[in-house]
Design an enzyme around this catalytic site. Sequence first.
Site, mmCIF file in Angstrom:
data_model
loop_
_atom_site.group_PDB
_atom_site.id
_atom_site.type_symbol
_atom_site.label_atom_id
_atom_site.label_comp_id
_atom_site.label_asym_id
_atom_site.label_seq_id
_atom_site.Cartn_x
_atom_site.Cartn_y
_atom_site.Cartn_z
ATOM 1 N N ARG A 1 -2.625 -1.933 -3.496
ATOM 2 C CA ARG A 1 -3.575 -1.192 -3.353
ATOM 3 C C ARG A 1 -3.396 0.007 -4.273
ATOM 4 O O ARG A 1 -2.160 1.114 -4.597
ATOM 5 C CB ARG A 1 -4.242 -0.584 -1.912
ATOM 6 N N GLU B 1 -8.700 -4.581 5.263
ATOM 7 C CA GLU B 1 -8.230 -3.448 3.175
ATOM 8 C C GLU B 1 -7.449 -5.142 3.261
ATOM 9 O O GLU B 1 -7.471 -5.225 1.844
ATOM 10 C CB GLU B 1 -8.224 -2.609 3.040
ATOM 11 N N ASN C 1 0.849 -1.140 -0.200
ATOM 12 C CA ASN C 1 0.028 0.143 -0.370
ATOM 13 C C ASN C 1 0.782 1.199 -0.029
ATOM 14 O O ASN C 1 1.268 1.813 0.955
ATOM 15 C CB ASN C 1 -0.938 0.123 1.420
#
Length: 602
Positions: free
Chosen positions: A89, A387, A7
């Site tokens: 992501r 997530e 991420n």
Amino acid sequence: MKVLVVNVGSTSVKYNLYEMDTEARLAAGAVERVGTANAEHVHEGGRDKVAFTGDKATAADVQRAILTHLRRSGGPLAEPNSLGAVGHRVVHGGEKLIASVQIDDKVEEIIAECARFAPLHNPVNLAGIRAAREIFPDVPHVAVFDTAFHAQLPPHAYTYAIPHELYLQRGIRRYGFHGPSHQFMALSAAEHLQTDLSKLKLVTCHLGGGASVAAIDGGISVETSMGMTPLEGLVMGTRSGDLDPAIPMILAKDGMTHEQIDELLNRKSGLSGLSGIGADFRDIEKAADAGEPRARLAIEVFVHRLRKYIGAYAAILGGADAVVFTGGIGENSVRVRHQVCDGLFYMGVVLDEEANKTSPAAQLGGGIVEVSKPRSPTKVLVVRTDEERMIAREAMRCVVGASGAIRSVRARPIPVGVSVRHVHLSRADCDVLFGPGYELTKKRDVTQPGQYVTRETVDLVGPKGEVRGVAVINPLRKATQIEVARTDAFALGITPPLRESGKLDGTPGLTLRGPAGTVTTTSGVILAHRHVHMNPQQAKDYGVSDKDMIKVRVEGDREMTMGDVIVRVNPDYDLDMHIDTDEANAAGLDNNSVVAFDGVQR
Ligand code: ADP
């Protein structure tokens, strides 16, 4: 299979490594101050300065540092080739990237195009991807988009009421964000409620630094509060959320520049702008408790906006089975959940104040807690969102075609049984047709346990024609039932209705001819409504209940979807879909065929 999730933010890179068989997290860490000479890698073992090649640590330097750390002797990737995929992501996928996708040069190009909607995020996400593809060239890389979970919003939900050309030519529409979190909440809620996601209506609230709500119908996001960018919707840490679009115009007229307005609405508004204290909700709660009026106002505005959305989304969904909270505020703030749920009785929410107070966050441990009363028709759930785990699942699904809960259910085949016209007899009619007390003899079993085709047959005689040698199925029943296909009905000259077995009111009769005599019934002829038999465990696996209507997909030369298939659940049944010969012929199916479950219709 091991999956690394990366991420990449503007100044930090977070990563998590999972073993996907068990979803165990093998490693997690972050590099902070990326893009400076002081980039530092914080991991389970401590902190290391990131070595760099130019004058500051770039995305590539950072990924190299992470890789070296994970591949160290005794580390989780010490074994060569043990990494199965890297999941990235990516904030915005626009209208072209509407599902997680394996990254190639074309995908990179589209991510770059979408930067116009997410100028702060997509370019850094892309830089991270490029660096990672260079560092891990032999591993598939998967992009997982914040927007993708909302890709099926209906046009009436994603369209802004501005000239339609602006959507057609420039893609100005609602996209929605926080997709992996809303999806994770939905899957967790379905698991907790032990109900297939395709049957649930959920309002999911992600309340962190950024905040958004989604209305999820049968696993599909049908409305969400963030818009073309993450600025719309709820009150957030530093973002205003909804406001009159004339306000920025007036501010511009008053002399503010575009950059100043951007800064104002994205970084100086929300809880921070309202309270004057900052964006941290804990500080604002403390100040509110101490009587600070602006802190109180900030919380009141935050809660009021959220309640407004929950009510609106319940209206859109036609009621909700659960309201789900997550994010730093959603998981931790007893006050927010209390104030939001207070008075939502009209939509079935009855909060259990005690359960709400006993700090669910402490009990969560990566799980889910129910904070509504057992009698509450609408459940209130608190989930610790993950997530990264959702991104890992998506990455794996993309690489090996493995499955999320819905997909595996969809993939599971249902065997087909083609019912040729046949007759179930009553004792009285059997006596007339074959002689008093006659015992029918077994020829072969049919798929449903305990039932069999007998050696005996009867002829059907209608006003227009006859059909001879029709099978008789044992055991005997209370009332005689004659099941024919529509083609047979034409030949016989009758118009039987489509009916479930046993529902014979108002059906036409027919003459049956047997070796010992003839019976003319006044009712009992039906076209059998197509149905699928299953036992309770099979029903649970598919997430369906007795009398549900489902759809099935037929593949092959006469591909089609069949709707209105009734589910019949009974412990004595085995999985089998029954259709008549007309239906089988139209779809090119026979007794060796299978069809795929394609979701619940009603
Ligand atoms: P991000 O969206 O940046 O990942 P988080 O999901 O961690 O953010 O949420 C951050 C917000 O959650 C902050 O406003 C923080 O104050 C709030 N928060 C964290 N813990 C608590 C708590 N115990 N009580 C109330 N608010 C909390």
